[in-house]
Design a protein around this motif. Sequence first.
Motif, PDB file in Angstrom:
ATOM      1  N   SER A  36      -6.809  12.581   0.097  1.00 25.43           N
ATOM      2  CA  SER A  36      -6.076  13.803   0.410  1.00 25.43           C
ATOM      3  C   SER A  36      -5.457  14.363  -0.863  1.00 25.43           C
ATOM      4  CB  SER A  36      -4.969  13.492   1.424  1.00 25.43           C
ATOM      5  OG  SER A  36      -3.924  12.772   0.791  1.00 25.43           O
ATOM      6  N   ASP A  37      -4.676  15.425  -0.711  1.00 23.54           N
ATOM      7  CA  ASP A  37      -3.992  16.003  -1.874  1.00 23.54           C
ATOM      8  C   ASP A  37      -2.643  15.340  -2.126  1.00 23.54           C
ATOM      9  OD1 ASP A  37      -2.382  16.966   0.163  1.00 23.54           O
ATOM     10  OD2 ASP A  37      -3.088  19.029   0.009  1.00 23.54           O
ATOM     11  N   PHE A  38      -2.288  14.339  -1.315  1.00 27.52           N
ATOM     12  CA  PHE A  38      -1.007  13.628  -1.451  1.00 27.52           C
ATOM     13  C   PHE A  38       0.174  14.594  -1.481  1.00 27.52           C
ATOM     14  CE2 PHE A  38      -3.983  10.599  -3.691  1.00 27.52           C
ATOM     15  CZ  PHE A  38      -4.014   9.668  -2.670  1.00 27.52           C
ATOM     16  N   GLN A  39       0.013  15.734  -0.802  1.00 30.33           N
ATOM     17  CA  GLN A  39       1.035  16.784  -0.745  1.00 30.33           C
ATOM     18  C   GLN A  39       1.431  17.266  -2.148  1.00 30.33           C
ATOM     19  OE1 GLN A  39       3.974  16.483   2.707  1.00 30.33           O
ATOM     20  NE2 GLN A  39       3.570  14.297   2.349  1.00 30.33           N
ATOM     21  N   GLY A  40       0.516  17.168  -3.076  1.00 35.17           N
ATOM     22  CA  GLY A  40       0.787  17.610  -4.439  1.00 35.17           C
ATOM     23  C   GLY A  40       1.571  16.614  -5.266  1.00 35.17           C
ATOM     24  N   ASN A  41       1.768  15.414  -4.755  1.00 33.19           N
ATOM     25  CA  ASN A  41       2.526  14.378  -5.470  1.00 33.19           C
ATOM     26  C   ASN A  41       1.656  13.811  -6.589  1.00 33.19           C
ATOM     27  OD1 ASN A  41       3.812  12.031  -6.353  1.00 33.19           O
ATOM     28  ND2 ASN A  41       4.641  11.563  -4.325  1.00 33.19           N
ATOM     29  N   LEU A  42       1.914  14.236  -7.818  1.00 31.17           N
ATOM     30  CA  LEU A  42       1.083  13.829  -8.936  1.00 31.17           C
ATOM     31  C   LEU A  42       1.285  12.369  -9.314  1.00 31.17           C
ATOM     32  CD1 LEU A  42       1.238  17.010 -11.208  1.00 31.17           C
ATOM     33  CD2 LEU A  42      -0.374  16.434  -9.374  1.00 31.17           C
ATOM     34  N   THR A  43       2.421  11.806  -8.929  1.00 32.60           N
ATOM     35  CA  THR A  43       2.632  10.376  -9.157  1.00 32.60           C
ATOM     36  C   THR A  43       1.646   9.559  -8.323  1.00 32.60           C
ATOM     37  OG1 THR A  43       4.983  10.702  -9.625  1.00 32.60           O
ATOM     38  CG2 THR A  43       4.286   8.472  -9.022  1.00 32.60           C
ATOM     39  N   SER A  44       1.427  10.000  -7.081  1.00 29.66           N
ATOM     40  CA  SER A  44       0.453   9.328  -6.230  1.00 29.66           C
ATOM     41  C   SER A  44      -0.959   9.496  -6.789  1.00 29.66           C
ATOM     42  CB  SER A  44       0.511   9.891  -4.806  1.00 29.66           C
ATOM     43  OG  SER A  44       1.731   9.569  -4.178  1.00 29.66           O
ATOM     44  N   VAL A  45      -1.258  10.694  -7.285  1.00 25.20           N
ATOM     45  CA  VAL A  45      -2.560  10.944  -7.898  1.00 25.20           C
ATOM     46  C   VAL A  45      -2.784   9.986  -9.061  1.00 25.20           C
ATOM     47  CG1 VAL A  45      -3.955  12.610  -9.185  1.00 25.20           C
ATOM     48  CG2 VAL A  45      -2.610  13.371  -7.213  1.00 25.20           C
ATOM     49  N   GLU A  46      -1.761   9.831  -9.891  1.00 23.51           N
ATOM     50  CA  GLU A  46      -1.867   8.955 -11.059  1.00 23.51           C
ATOM     51  C   GLU A  46      -2.011   7.493 -10.655  1.00 23.51           C
ATOM     52  OE1 GLU A  46       0.584   8.161 -15.223  1.00 23.51           O
ATOM     53  OE2 GLU A  46       0.840  10.033 -14.090  1.00 23.51           O
ATOM     54  N   THR A  47      -1.306   7.091  -9.603  1.00 23.36           N
ATOM     55  CA  THR A  47      -1.413   5.714  -9.112  1.00 23.36           C
ATOM     56  C   THR A  47      -2.851   5.364  -8.793  1.00 23.36           C
ATOM     57  OG1 THR A  47       0.832   5.685  -8.193  1.00 23.36           O
ATOM     58  CG2 THR A  47      -0.757   4.140  -7.242  1.00 23.36           C
ATOM     59  N   LEU A  48      -3.524   6.263  -8.104  1.00 27.02           N
ATOM     60  CA  LEU A  48      -4.906   6.016  -7.729  1.00 27.02           C
ATOM     61  C   LEU A  48      -5.849   6.190  -8.916  1.00 27.02           C
ATOM     62  CD1 LEU A  48      -7.050   5.377  -5.663  1.00 27.02           C
ATOM     63  CD2 LEU A  48      -7.036   7.787  -4.976  1.00 27.02           C
ATOM     64  N   ALA A  49      -5.639   7.222  -9.713  1.00 28.49           N
ATOM     65  CA  ALA A  49      -6.541   7.515 -10.828  1.00 28.49           C
ATOM     66  C   ALA A  49      -6.595   6.380 -11.847  1.00 28.49           C
ATOM     67  CB  ALA A  49      -6.121   8.819 -11.515  1.00 28.49           C
ATOM     68  N   THR A  50      -5.509   5.635 -11.979  1.00 28.96           N
ATOM     69  CA  THR A  50      -5.442   4.548 -12.962  1.00 28.96           C
ATOM     70  C   THR A  50      -5.664   3.173 -12.345  1.00 28.96           C
ATOM     71  OG1 THR A  50      -3.022   4.453 -12.700  1.00 28.96           O
ATOM     72  CG2 THR A  50      -3.886   5.847 -14.460  1.00 28.96           C
ATOM     73  N   SER A  51      -6.149   3.140 -11.103  1.00 30.45           N
ATOM     74  CA  SER A  51      -6.326   1.862 -10.398  1.00 30.45           C
ATOM     75  C   SER A  51      -7.634   1.163 -10.736  1.00 30.45           C
ATOM     76  CB  SER A  51      -6.261   2.092  -8.883  1.00 30.45           C
ATOM     77  OG  SER A  51      -7.365   2.875  -8.438  1.00 30.45           O
ATOM     78  N   GLY A  52      -8.512   1.864 -11.436  1.00 35.30           N
ATOM     79  CA  GLY A  52      -9.793   1.272 -11.798  1.00 35.30           C
ATOM     80  C   GLY A  52     -10.984   1.902 -11.114  1.00 35.30           C
ATOM     81  N   LEU A  53     -10.764   2.940 -10.317  1.00 38.10           N
ATOM     82  CA  LEU A  53     -11.888   3.598  -9.649  1.00 38.10           C
ATOM     83  C   LEU A  53     -12.740   4.358 -10.654  1.00 38.10           C
ATOM     84  CD1 LEU A  53     -10.790   6.806  -7.706  1.00 38.10           C
ATOM     85  CD2 LEU A  53      -9.586   5.862  -9.661  1.00 38.10           C
ATOM     86  N   ASP A  54     -13.921   4.773 -10.232  1.00 39.39           N
ATOM     87  CA  ASP A  54     -14.860   5.464 -11.117  1.00 39.39           C
ATOM     88  C   ASP A  54     -14.976   6.953 -10.816  1.00 39.39           C
ATOM     89  OD1 ASP A  54     -16.158   3.014 -12.542  1.00 39.39           O
ATOM     90  OD2 ASP A  54     -16.182   2.518 -10.407  1.00 39.39           O
ATOM     91  N   VAL A  55     -14.834   7.320  -9.537  1.00 39.66           N
ATOM     92  CA  VAL A  55     -14.939   8.732  -9.128  1.00 39.66           C
ATOM     93  C   VAL A  55     -13.740   9.086  -8.255  1.00 39.66           C
ATOM     94  CG1 VAL A  55     -16.322  10.487  -7.950  1.00 39.66           C
ATOM     95  CG2 VAL A  55     -17.459   8.631  -9.187  1.00 39.66           C
ATOM     96  N   TYR A  56     -12.987  10.101  -8.674  1.00 32.14           N
ATOM     97  CA  TYR A  56     -11.847  10.601  -7.899  1.00 32.14           C
ATOM     98  C   TYR A  56     -12.308  11.862  -7.186  1.00 32.14           C
ATOM     99  CZ  TYR A  56      -6.995  11.910  -6.821  1.00 32.14           C
ATOM    100  OH  TYR A  56      -5.805  12.220  -6.174  1.00 32.14           O
ATOM    101  N   ALA A  57     -12.354  11.815  -5.858  1.00 31.97           N
ATOM    102  CA  ALA A  57     -12.855  12.949  -5.075  1.00 31.97           C
ATOM    103  C   ALA A  57     -11.770  13.506  -4.158  1.00 31.97           C
ATOM    104  CB  ALA A  57     -14.064  12.525  -4.246  1.00 31.97           C
ATOM    105  N   HIS A  58     -11.682  14.804  -4.134  1.00 38.06           N
ATOM    106  CA  HIS A  58     -10.787  15.507  -3.205  1.00 38.06           C
ATOM    107  C   HIS A  58     -11.426  16.847  -2.885  1.00 38.06           C
ATOM    108  CE1 HIS A  58      -7.415  17.412  -1.286  1.00 38.06           C
ATOM    109  NE2 HIS A  58      -7.437  18.381  -2.195  1.00 38.06           N
TER     110      HIS A  58
END
Length: 393
Positions: free
Chosen positions: A231-253
């Motif tokens: 989801s868009d995490f209601q625009g919460n960029l901290t949540s976006v960063e949490t996931l983006a730096t978790s080790g995934l390869d493709v971030y899709a929204h």
Amino acid sequence: MKISSIFFGVSLLQGCSAFQPTRFSGIQSTFSLSVSQQNLLEEPKTKEEDEESAVPYILARGDGSTGGGGLPMPKSDEDDGLKRPKVGAEMPNGRPSWFRVPAPSLAEDSRYVEVKDSLKDLNLNTVCEEAQCPNVGECWSGGTGTIMLLGDTCTRGCMFCAVNTDAKPPPPDPFEPFKTAEAVAQWGVDYIVLTSVDRDDIEDGGAGHFGHTVELLKHAKPELLVECLVSDFQGNLTSVETLATSGLDVYAHNVETVERLQKFVRDPRAGYKQSLSTLEHAKKAQPGLYTKTSLMLGLGETDEEVIQTMNDLRAVDVDVVTFGQYLRPTDNHLSVVEYVKPEKFDHFREVGEEMGFKYVASGPLVRSSYKAGEFYLEHMIKTERKQKEEAEI
């Protein structure tokens, strides 16, 4: 038997249109396919049967080229011809021939049954069924399935989506990340897609739950490629960063539709600029991360608006975009404004490739986690990383 590839992912969360009942017998009593999924299934017919049924079908049902059309934009200062979708509006008459899909095999030893049973045994929610994906027969028969993390109930009420909604869904299963990692390790797959419903009732939107799952998967199999459609995490960029730096390869929204139609199609808590901001921040937080999004067509958008959306996506360095036809899941959802022809999908694919997208999947039945696209992405990512490693030597 080793399952060749199981994708944990969500499609565009689009449903199937309420088409005519299928001629394929026995599905409803044997499996839990939805009525709208059944309506897309087609029992193989002989050449003679095709020739006999083609003309009567077109005459009786229509081919989708007439009717529909949507409604004018409300309170427009001038007659600009722009259209919008609406619940209860006129649907196109009939459906185009390209929306027929093969019925799955119901044999006990078929891959379709194998995938269905394995997902049921794991007590995991499949978006194939929840979102009434039209490709369920093809994907499950090919050994792929899609699963939603964080439960099967969404806190938002987008007007195109058939997933259950509730302001206060049950709490997530804290053991789900472990069960998911264990299952994937047993299947021996090389590429998976994790997804979920929107969970605005959770402080971080479920980003931590996703991140934990990714970390467990990577620990079990470091070479595994992981895509998260979130989801868009209601625009919460901290949540976006949490996931983006978790080790995934493709971030899709998914931005879902063009900017003008956002308020008619998506929940009020979603927004065009908010979606773009999450995609942009994901790549800033983790350079080298691939970003991906999807749009539905047939909701009243213009060609110019679709191309402008592609420009906006490239401006925030989105790598992958997919286009698919919107299909109404029930009468209580937005009516289809038009059935976009395959030639138009091909056109947008060509335009996107010229713009510099690394991959564009565009077709009437394409969904954001459509299996053919995942195979291509897997190959592309591995190839680019190998070339980068060789260049550094």
